[in-house]
Design a protein around this motif. Structure first.
Motif, mmCIF file in Angstrom:
data_model
loop_
_atom_site.group_PDB
_atom_site.id
_atom_site.type_symbol
_atom_site.label_atom_id
_atom_site.label_comp_id
_atom_site.label_asym_id
_atom_site.label_seq_id
_atom_site.Cartn_x
_atom_site.Cartn_y
_atom_site.Cartn_z
ATOM 1 N N ASP A 1 0.867 -1.178 0.000
ATOM 2 C CA ASP A 1 0.000 0.000 0.000
ATOM 3 C C ASP A 1 0.906 1.230 0.000
ATOM 4 O O ASP A 1 1.700 1.434 0.940
ATOM 5 N N ARG B 1 0.467 4.119 0.768
ATOM 6 C CA ARG B 1 0.168 5.078 1.829
ATOM 7 C C ARG B 1 0.751 4.644 3.169
ATOM 8 O O ARG B 1 0.610 5.360 4.156
ATOM 9 N N GLU B 2 1.382 3.468 3.224
ATOM 10 C CA GLU B 2 1.919 2.958 4.484
ATOM 11 C C GLU B 2 3.405 2.651 4.308
ATOM 12 O O GLU B 2 3.913 2.503 3.195
ATOM 13 N N MET C 1 6.158 7.145 4.961
ATOM 14 C CA MET C 1 5.025 7.962 5.397
ATOM 15 C C MET C 1 5.482 9.382 5.729
ATOM 16 O O MET C 1 4.725 10.338 5.604
ATOM 17 N N LYS D 1 8.675 8.190 -1.766
ATOM 18 C CA LYS D 1 7.580 7.609 -2.538
ATOM 19 C C LYS D 1 7.772 6.110 -2.642
ATOM 20 O O LYS D 1 8.906 5.618 -2.727
ATOM 21 N N THR E 1 -6.265 -0.784 -1.894
ATOM 22 C CA THR E 1 -6.282 0.597 -1.403
ATOM 23 C C THR E 1 -7.660 1.015 -0.909
ATOM 24 O O THR E 1 -7.835 2.178 -0.508
ATOM 25 N N THR F 1 -10.430 1.634 -2.499
ATOM 26 C CA THR F 1 -10.978 2.742 -3.278
ATOM 27 C C THR F 1 -11.889 2.192 -4.362
ATOM 28 O O THR F 1 -11.723 1.058 -4.821
#
Length: 1183
Positions: A53, A55-56, A103, A107, A219, A221
């Motif tokens: 992920d 985002r983590e 985080m 990237k 994700t 989404t």
């Protein structure tokens, strides 16, 4: 894998551990205790294809064990990855796991690549798989302008989805603006590629919000496509729209929506290919268009579809086979079929295989100088290549080891030394993937050690396997022996199973298997042993299982579950419903052995399981509860195909409540004629939902339907809409038409009128017609309404008429009715029967004959002949008493009859009359006749007067019915002694003119029984009986009294009483001492009938007797003071001693019985004499 163990005093159930745990340990290499030197072993790592992920933080796992503890290093994309140079990358202490902190900054795409972990110590190096790290992606749809789609009814359609390519691939579904899933069916469904396929469109498919959604689970989404607008119009609307606004090319599709055979929307053509990897799910898809909607079928051309691995999805448009293997390769054919034809498509399936293990290399522990092998065998399609590495370096460029020899998929070790320790990697790969396995060679010299804790207590259920663990280690590999008891010999494999991992298996443990077992491990460097303990427990059993139950909704049901268990184990009883917990409902109550459910509802149906669990075993038993009830009423009643005399009724069945519907009952209401009253119309099978009903004209129908099953009948459905049928002429005429005259000059015509339902129209009337049957007259008719009777006057007496009653209404006449015959009114007969003759059959029966009268003189329906007869009396008696006449009627045209029950020796008079429906005709001339003599009745009374010591006087009244001339009387008598035995019978003839007779020379104080009857010349009549007693001799009685009052007699009686008292005391003492009274023994053995005790009640001498000895004389034997007994009051009535007549008559009155009677048993006539009683006895027995 090792068994879980418990310290002593905690119980461990070997019987509950699956045997496979031990067998897996048996075939694996021994684990090296961590306190011994050993090469690294990778224990945990991230998956080969690692999607993260973005985002983590990124966590790439690598855990290993070894002695000394290993150090870790990483490569990225094949080169060394220096984590110290990247501030975002850290390694967990004591671990090789990388943590990349993205985080805070950085990237995820920066860290994409192929990672590999190496764990190293002084004994070797182990490596992980190549871990491909990729961040997940959920891209947006590209912007596009979607034109509205317009189709006409029946055309096919494909709405494209074409979702963006994400990682991992998105899950596709279609919804509307309200986030409600669009309904799918055989006609409309979503393909594997996400497109929405319409085999044919319908007007209800029109909407503006067909939206394709893509959900990216990684994700969390969801992305959506622009809405698609679809309008479906009819052909006429389409033509109007084309003419007014548009050109043909602006429409989606050009083919009209006519019925057509199927064609495939996907896949295209007649053949296609599909490749799948072994172990995956094979998904094959065929979607067809056509009108009507096609149905899809699947076959495998060169075999059958696997039964347990084949599934159908998407309304059978998708075929799925799980755990696919090379054997599933072949040609699969899908067939789309509708009423206009069929189309086929063949999919050629090839199953490839990434490498899979046949035998992965295992860790090898050897002592110095030993030999061993590492084997690496894998398979795949195509065949994988096998490559070896040592400590992460290809073996071809690794340092040479003289103890090692490589032979393809096998490494052979001989005469190893400590320097031979290393970690070897086997790599099996083909174009579809690879396998990597680490296996170390550890050269050690260690004495045996037993790794299993000491004094473990195993508890096992009887008749189950017992597995006693003895995990061990040593190098060289120790040998294992087991012993039972302190001095037992080694256990052998004839009864036991000794596994290579040290486990002792007792295949069927019995009670005598209980005891202490010792495990001994030996090698050349030493010996170790360990004791464990085994207890055998009785199994838990359910001795009374719950049983299948079918109950009606609202009732109560009880399930029983009785459990028997080992006394040392405490079971836990649990009830489950459908393998889940019972509902939290107070209607469910659990007792010691029962589960009770009250007020059962539909939701209570299912499988109920009683589970009994102990620490060692568990048992369960299940039963199904089926909740049934009468069906729910049908609904949605609809009338179609409405005709003048018929209509089709359709309905939707209600829930059958778990009991199949057997039939439907249809009722109707006629709101016009009988509002509120429902009548039976028809019944149909429980599988039908349509009925074609035949209707009557001019009825305002409403229908309702009831369903019936084995439980009962549902409540009626709601009434259907009303349906008024057209009026028509009547289709039936009145019934029960009759013509009967009530007077000699009329004819009354009656009929059962039609009801409103049968009238078939307004203005119901009746046309009544009549004419004489035997004449040539024309029909006379009259039309009447609202009546059911018409009277024709002025008719001749009793003439046959033909009658018709026809129904008519405002529309027309009913069919011509059939004529029925009637008669005008009757009158009394005019002629009396002639030539009356009497034949006397016997003293009580006579036969009468007569000539029939002419039928015309009857003037009505001949019902029969009637005989009046009576007993003629003298003029003096006739004045005093009314003559009683008797009547017998003989049905039909009889000319003779029988007169029963006549009195003998009498004069009778009779006459005969003819009878019709009006009454009797004139009587015939009286005819007299005499009956002959018969036997007389019993004398009217019998009384005994003036009893003396030896004589009795009898007085009587003659029979009330002598039935002839009396010739004499017969008197028979006999004595009765004190035991009610009858003595000799004396027979005496007495002249008929006597009414008194004295009997002399009788015994004094003796009871006599008398039988008395009269006689005529025909025979003896019924008898009358009586009993009487002669008087006592007064002088003898006086002497008896004098003796009883003398002093010496009193003294003698006192002495006898004293002697008896002494004997009773002696007897009582002897019995208390266990002795026996000798006199009593004598009496028991030789009872003397002459020595008898005195009766306590009346002082007479006799035997000891029960209640029967004290029977009184026969009821009625004691006479009143005047010694007179009336016949009516005597118990010895004619029923017991006399003669009676039982007879019966035919329907014509003729006598068909016979004389019969029952008499008292004849008096004894033997020569037995009755002993003359003693004076005391006579005195005390006289009353």
């Amino acid at each position: 894998m090792q068994l879980k163990i418990m310290p002593k005093k905690k119980h461990f159930s070997a019987g509950r551990v699956p045997l496979i745990l031990f067998l897996c340990q048996m075939i694996s290499a021994l684990d090296v205790p961590l306190d011994l030197v050993q090469p690294p072993t990778i224990t945990q790592q991230s998956p080969k294809d690692y999607i993260i992920d973005p985002r983590e933080n990124i966590v790439i796992q690598c855990e290993a064990k070894g002695k000394p503890p290993p150090s870790f290093s990483w490569t990225r994309n094949g080169t060394h990855f220096d984590i110290d140079k990247d501030p975002l990358v850290t390694m967990k202490p004591g671990s090789g796991t990388l943590i990349i902190n993205i985080m805070s900054e950085g990237k995820a795409e920066t860290y994409e690549g192929v990672y590999q972990c190496t764990a190293r110590n002084e004994r070797g190096a182990a490596i992980s798989n190549n871990i491909v790290v990729r961040p997940s992606r959920s891209p947006l749809w590209t912007k596009e302008r979607l034109e509205p789609i317009t189709l006409h009814n029946g055309q096919s359609l494909v709405l494209p989805c074409r979702p963006p390519i994400g990682l991992p691939p998105a899950i596709i579904f279609w919804m509307d603006n309200s986030f409600q899933r669009l309904p799918q069916s055989e006609r409309v469904s979503q393909g594997l590629n996400g497109d929405l396929y319409f085999s044919n469109v319908l007007p209800e498919d029109t909407r503006e919000d067909y939206i394709c959604y893509a959900r990216f689970n990684h994700t969390q989404t969801i992305q959506q496509k622009q809405p698609i607008s679809l309008k479906v119009i009819s052909v006429d609307e389409l033509n109007d729209t084309i003419a007014a606004n548009l050109s043909d090319t602006e429409f989606y599709g050009a083919k009209p929506g006519k019925e057509r055979p199927p064609t495939f929307l996907t896949p295209q053509g007649t053949e296609s290919r599909k490749e799948e990897l072994r172990g995956n799910v094979l998904s094959l898809e065929c979607i067809a268009e056509g009108l009507p909607t096609p149905i899809i079928y699947w076959i495998k051309e060169d075999g059958t579809l696997p039964v347990n691995r084949t599934f159908y999805q998407n309304f059978k448009k998708t075929l799925q086979i799980t755990q696919v293997s090379e054997a599933d390769s072949g040609n699969y054919q899908c067939i789309a079929k509708n009423t206009l034809g069929a189309v086929h498509h063949t999919i050629s399936v090839t199953v490839k295989a990434a490498p899979y293990w046949i035998s992965a290399p295992q860790n090898l522990v050897l002592s110095p100088g030993e030999n061993g092998t590492l084997i690496c065998r894998a398979n795949g399609n195509p065949k994988p290549r096998i490559g070896w590495l040592t400590n992460g370096v290809p073996v071809e460029i690794a340092p040479d080891d003289p103890s090692r020899k490589i032979d393809g998929d096998t490494i052979i070790f001989s005469n190893v030394q400590e320097r031979s320790s290393a970690v070897y990697q086997c790599n099996a790969s083909n174009e579809y993937g690879y396998l990597l396995a680490n296996a170390f060679v550890n050269v050690l010299a260690e004495p045996p050690r037993i790794l299993t804790s000491a004094n473990i207590l195993y508890q096992v259920i009887a008749n189950r396997p017992a597995l006693l663990d003895c995990a061990f280690f040593g190098s060289p590999l120790p040998t294992i022996e087991w012993f039972k008891g302190t001095k037992g010999s080694a256990l052998h494999e004839d009864i036991y199973v000794l596994h290579d991992n040290g486990t002792l298996e007792i295949p069927v443990a019995q009670k005598d298997s209980t005891g202490t077992y010792t495990c001994v491990a030996r090698n050349k460097l030493g010996m170790a042993k360990n004791e464990v303990h085994l207890e055998i427990k009785d199994p838990t059993r359910i001795i009374k299982q719950p049983e299948y139950a079918v109950v009606q909704r609202g009732s109560k049901v009880s399930f029983e579950c009785k459990v028997k268990h080992d006394d040392t184990l405490i079971p836990t009883i649990m009830w489950l419903k459908d393998n889940g917990e019972l509902p939290n409902d107070e209607r469910f109550s659990i007792g010691k052995d029962h589960l009770v459910v009250t007020d059962v509802s539909d939701d209570d149906g299912g499988m109920y399981t009683c589970a009994a669990n102990t620490t060692l075993d568990s048992v369960s038993a299940s039963a199904v509860l089926r909740v049934v009830d009468v069906p729910n009423p049908p609904f949605d009643l609809e009338l179609t195909n409405q005709l003048d005399k018929g209509v089709q009724l359709t309905w939707t069945p209600g829930d059958d409540n778990n009991s199949p519907i057997t039939k439907f009952i249809i009722e109707y209401e006629d709101a016009m004629h009988e509002a509120g009253i429902w009548h039976h119309q028809a019944e149909v099978s429980g599988t039908q939902t349509t009925a074609q009903l035949t209707l009557s004209p001019y009825v305002n129908y409403s229908f309702r339907v009831m369903a019936e099953n084995s439980i009962g009948r549902s409540v009626p459905s709601e009434a259907s809409e009303q349906y008024l049928t057209k009026a028509a002429e009547p289709d039936q005429n009145p019934t029960a038409v009759e013509g009967l005259g009530t007077e000699p000059d009329n004819l009354v015509i009656t009929w059962k009128p039609l009801n409103g339902f049968e009238s078939n129209g307004p203005g119901l009337q009746y046309k009544v017609s009549w004419r004489q049957k035997d004449g040539d007259d024309e029909w006379t008719s009259v039309v009447v309404a609202n009546v059911s009777k018409y009277i024709v006057s002025g008719t001749p007496t009793f003439v046959p008429y033909l009658i018709k009653v026809q129904a008519l209404n405002d529309v027309g006449f009913a069919p011509e009715p059939a004529a029925v015959m009637g008669h005008s009114g009757e009158d009394l007969p005019m002629v009396a029967p002639g030539n009356v003759r009497v034949n006397v059959v016997n003293s009580t029966l006579a036969e009468v004959h007569w000539d029939p009268v002419p039928l015309k003189s009857v003037r009505g329906h001949l019902q029969g002949y009637r005989i009046y007869y009576w007993k003629a009396q003298s003029s003096s008696k006739r004045n005093r008493r009314h003559i009683e006449k008797k009547i017998l009627t003989f049905q039909g045209n009889k000319t003779h009859g029988m007169l029963p029950g006549l009195q003998p020796y009498s004069h009778y008079v009779l006459n005969v009359r003819v009878v019709n429906g009006k009454g009797e005709g004139p009587a015939s001339t009286d005819r007299g006749f005499h009956t002959p003599e018969g036997v007389p009745s019993a004398p009217s009374s019998l009384k005994i007067v003036n009893p003396t010591l030896d004589s009795l006087t009898l007085e009587w009244d003659p029979p009330s019915h002598p039935n002839g001339v009396l010739t004499e009387y017969t008197l028979r008598y006999q004595p009765i002694n004190s035991t009610h035995e009858l003595g000799p019978l004396v027979d005496l003839k007495i002249p008929a003119n006597k009414t008194r007779w004295t009997l002399n020379h009788l015994n004094f104080s003796t009871r006599y029984k008398f039988y008395f009857y009269a006689q005529t010349s025909v025979g003896s009549g019924s008898q009358i009986t009586e009993e009487a007693i002669t008087t006592v001799d007064e002088a003898m009685a006086s002497r008896q009294v004098d003796i009883a009052t003398q002093g010496w007699f009193i003294g003698l009686m006192c002495a006898v009483a004293l002697l008896i008292l002494i004997l009773l005391i002696v007897c009582f003492i002897r019995r208390n001492k266990g002795g026996k009274y000798p006199v009593k023994e004598k009496e028991d053995a030789h009872a003397d009938p002459e020595i008898q005790p005195m009766k306590e009640d009346d002082g007479t001498f006799g035997e000891y007797s029960d209640a029967e000895d004290h029977k009184p004389l026969k009821k009625g034997s004691r006479t009143p003071s005047d010694r007179t007994v009336k016949k009516e009051d005597s118990d010895d009535s004619l029923v017991d001693y006399g003669e009676g007549v039982n007879g019966q008559f035919n329907e014509d009155g003729s006598f068909i019985g016979q004389y019969s009677g029952k008499k008292e048993k004849e008096p004894a006539e033997g020569n037995e004499s009755s002993e003359a009683p003693s004076p005391v006895n006579a005195m005390n027995s006289f009353v």
